[in-house]
Design an enzyme around this catalytic site. Structure first.
Site, PDB file in Angstrom:
ATOM      1  N   HIS A  78       0.966  -1.087  -0.083  1.00 45.87           N
ATOM      2  CA  HIS A  78       0.103   0.116  -0.169  1.00 45.87           C
ATOM      3  C   HIS A  78       0.862   1.259   0.036  1.00 45.87           C
ATOM      4  O   HIS A  78       1.112   2.111   1.039  1.00 45.87           O
ATOM      5  CB  HIS A  78      -0.949  -0.145   1.093  1.00 45.87           C
ATOM      6  CG  HIS A  78      -2.316  -0.661   0.877  1.00 45.87           C
ATOM      7  ND1 HIS A  78      -3.135  -0.048   0.068  1.00 45.87           N
ATOM      8  CD2 HIS A  78      -2.717  -1.636   1.317  1.00 45.87           C
ATOM      9  CE1 HIS A  78      -4.111  -0.897  -0.116  1.00 45.87           C
ATOM     10  NE2 HIS A  78      -4.115  -1.873   0.894  1.00 45.87           N
ATOM     11  N   ASP A 137      -4.870   2.069   2.059  1.00 48.70           N
ATOM     12  CA  ASP A 137      -5.523   1.408   3.200  1.00 48.70           C
ATOM     13  C   ASP A 137      -5.862   2.600   4.398  1.00 48.70           C
ATOM     14  O   ASP A 137      -6.781   2.464   5.286  1.00 48.70           O
ATOM     15  CB  ASP A 137      -4.304   0.447   3.816  1.00 48.70           C
ATOM     16  CG  ASP A 137      -2.802   0.990   3.756  1.00 48.70           C
ATOM     17  OD1 ASP A 137      -2.883   2.360   3.427  1.00 48.70           O
ATOM     18  OD2 ASP A 137      -1.802   0.373   4.421  1.00 48.70           O
ATOM     19  N   HIS A 165      12.220  -0.570 -24.185  1.00 51.03           N
ATOM     20  CA  HIS A 165      13.023  -1.969 -24.407  1.00 51.03           C
ATOM     21  C   HIS A 165      13.025  -2.172 -25.943  1.00 51.03           C
ATOM     22  O   HIS A 165      12.274  -2.022 -26.792  1.00 51.03           O
ATOM     23  CB  HIS A 165      11.891  -2.898 -23.746  1.00 51.03           C
ATOM     24  CG  HIS A 165      11.952  -2.905 -22.542  1.00 51.03           C
ATOM     25  ND1 HIS A 165      12.922  -3.502 -21.473  1.00 51.03           N
ATOM     26  CD2 HIS A 165      10.875  -2.123 -21.599  1.00 51.03           C
ATOM     27  CE1 HIS A 165      12.491  -3.112 -20.226  1.00 51.03           C
ATOM     28  NE2 HIS A 165      11.380  -2.261 -20.368  1.00 51.03           N
ATOM     29  N   TYR A 175      -9.613  12.048 -16.420  1.00 55.63           N
ATOM     30  CA  TYR A 175      -9.624  13.572 -16.178  1.00 55.63           C
ATOM     31  C   TYR A 175      -8.852  14.068 -15.171  1.00 55.63           C
ATOM     32  O   TYR A 175      -8.734  13.493 -14.035  1.00 55.63           O
ATOM     33  CB  TYR A 175     -11.044  13.708 -16.082  1.00 55.63           C
ATOM     34  CG  TYR A 175     -12.307  13.258 -17.373  1.00 55.63           C
ATOM     35  CD1 TYR A 175     -11.865  13.842 -18.536  1.00 55.63           C
ATOM     36  CD2 TYR A 175     -13.232  12.417 -16.849  1.00 55.63           C
ATOM     37  CE1 TYR A 175     -12.564  13.255 -19.563  1.00 55.63           C
ATOM     38  CE2 TYR A 175     -13.882  11.878 -18.031  1.00 55.63           C
ATOM     39  CZ  TYR A 175     -13.695  12.470 -19.275  1.00 55.63           C
ATOM     40  OH  TYR A 175     -14.503  12.119 -20.281  1.00 55.63           O
ATOM     41  N   GLU A 198      -1.863   6.329  13.427  1.00 55.19           N
ATOM     42  CA  GLU A 198      -2.968   6.805  14.567  1.00 55.19           C
ATOM     43  C   GLU A 198      -3.299   8.417  14.142  1.00 55.19           C
ATOM     44  O   GLU A 198      -4.436   8.651  13.799  1.00 55.19           O
ATOM     45  CB  GLU A 198      -2.439   6.736  15.839  1.00 55.19           C
ATOM     46  CG  GLU A 198      -3.213   7.052  16.851  1.00 55.19           C
ATOM     47  CD  GLU A 198      -3.036   6.646  18.207  1.00 55.19           C
ATOM     48  OE1 GLU A 198      -2.125   5.916  18.678  1.00 55.19           O
ATOM     49  OE2 GLU A 198      -3.740   7.144  19.146  1.00 55.19           O
TER      50      GLU A 198
END
Ligand SMILES: [Zn+2]
Ligand SMILES: [Zn+2]
Length: 446
Positions: A132, A137, A274, A336, A421
């Site tokens: 994340h 999260d 590549h 957008y 927290e």
């Protein structure tokens, strides 16, 4: 007695909030404090178990379960793994709150005890490390805390809430997919859409806002440059796609520097190239991947058209047959820019300042990162949208960075480690009060 009451009332009003508002705020704050321990567990679980764009099955199930528990009527699998929770509570405004749910294919290197070690499958079935790294999260945790806090205040507001868990933000597809699957036809159409995003540059406890254009539009583009391969020692018998790609990359720079007004933001970045397999072989093709960013649709269209023209011109100059002109493909149609409606921004900023105090609410400049939240407002007729930044950085790290000039890990970095927290609590307190205040617009009128 009356004069004492009046005196107390005046103190209340002069500190920016009325008594009723203070009471609401203290109820919201109490819920944020009380719910935090449980939300932290959920947060750490999500953090350790990220899912990639388009395959957010478990996170979606968690969002659905939590919203049901606080009284929302929940529909799953809307535009992929999208979750829509509706809470109807009489006649009033309809407010949509959105949290995106996907992680990124990044190997976490934060060293946190709850760091992700996950290797998961992406939409294409390839196994990748996941993290994340964009703080989604945090967004989900805040939305679930907000759902709880606002549902506890149900006797004090009227209206409809639509809380959505959105999939596939990082691929800029989830918002569009949910709209296409009837977000505004199968469910109540919102008067306002709200969201927040974790900030990797604001201290936890603070929030940031940017009126009008705040994040760029985005297009992912793939270009295949064809040539006619052969021996590296006989270049004159070939058409070298590596040399052609080099021309192409340098010419693309002129789109921003010579074709776009210096006053209009525009980014053309070639993020991947590549081609070839060995020192002495000229290959048949080279593949490039680009990201394009701007604010206005005019600049976006001009950038796309210019790339097509430059690519075609390159094919002509190289003497390639038309079938071997560089192939330009655009990977997403929408993407957008994120536009924060100025009136809605002003209303929510008043609310944010009331909750946190003026010095914890900062005006921040726009960025060229992209977010598909803005798509939720780009409908006919349009819906005012507003997203604010939620500080997540520890004050010490922030101060250190200010003093030394060293950059803090950005969003999408393997080292991005938000402080849960203060971030989640600030998110819940501000978002719940913002929703409550917007619902109150109708309540006041009655
Ligand atoms: Zn992101
Ligand atoms: Zn994000």
């Amino acid at each position: 007695m009356k004069s004492i009451l009046l005196f107390i009332l005046l103190i209340g009003v002069s500190s920016g909030l009325t008594f009723a508002q203070k009471d609401i705020q203290s109820q919201i704050n109490a819920t944020a404090e009380k719910e935090y321990a449980r939300l932290e567990q959920l947060y750490k679980y999500m953090h350790a178990n990220p899912e990639l764009s388009g395959v957010e099955k478990n996170t979606a199930a968690l969002v659905a379960k939590e919203l049901r528990e606080v009284g929302f009527e929940v529909t799953e699998n809307v535009g992929g793994y999208g979750v829509v929770g509706v809470l109807k509570n009489g006649v009033g405004k309809t407010i949509l709150v959105r949290a995106d749910m996907d992680g990124l294919p990044v190997k976490e290197e934060t060293g946190l005890p709850y760091a992700s070690k996950a290797i998961v499958k992406n939409e294409q079935g390839n196994e990748l490390p996941a993290m994340h790294a964009c703080g989604h999260d945090i967004h989900v945790s805040v939305m679930l805390g907000t759902a709880k806090a606002i549902s506890l205040l149900k006797s004090q507001w009227k209206g409809t809430l639509v809380f959505i868990g959105q999939p596939a933000e990082e691929t800029v597809q989830g918002a569009a997919a949910m709209l296409k699957d009837g977000l505004y036809t199968r469910f109540p159409r919102p008067d306002y859409c709200l969201s927040l995003h974790a900030s990797a540059s604001l201290p936890a406890g603070k929030v940031g806002f940017c009126p009008e254009y705040s994040m760029a539009n985005v297009n992912s583009m793939s270009i295949t440059v064809y040539g006619e391969g052969g021996h590296g020692a006989y270049p004159h018998t070939t058409k070298d796609p590596i040399v052609l790609s080099s021309y192409l990359i340098t010419q693309l720079q002129t789109i921003t520097s010579r074709q776009t007004s210096p006053l209009e933001p525009c980014v053309v970045t070639v993020g991947s190239i590549h081609g070839g397999s060995k020192h002495n072989i000229i290959p048949n093709e080279v593949k490039l991947q680009l990201t394009l960013r701007s604010y206005s649709e005019k600049v976006r269209q001009n950038t796309i058209e210019s790339i097509k023209k430059i690519a075609r011109g390159l094919g002509i100059a190289a003497g390639l047959p038309e079938s071997k002109f560089p192939k330009v493909e655009i990977d997403n149609e929408t993407g957008y820019a994120l536009y924060n409606d100025p009136i809605l921004t002003e209303k929510v900023v008043v609310s944010l300042k009331g909750t946190l105090g003026d010095k914890y609410v900062e005006k921040v400049p726009p960025v060229m990162a992209a977010e598909d939240f803005g798509e939720l407002g780009k409908v006919q007729p349009s819906i005012p949208t507003f997203m604010y930044w939620l500080g997540t950085v520890s004050q010490e790290k922030y101060d250190e960075s200010q003093a030394t000039g060293l950059q803090m890990p950005s969003l999408h970095s393997s080292l991005f480690a938000p402080l849960p927290e203060p971030s989640i609590k600030t998110g819940i307190k501000t978002m719940t009060k913002a929703v409550f205040d917007l619902l109150g617009e109708t309540n006041k009128k009655k």
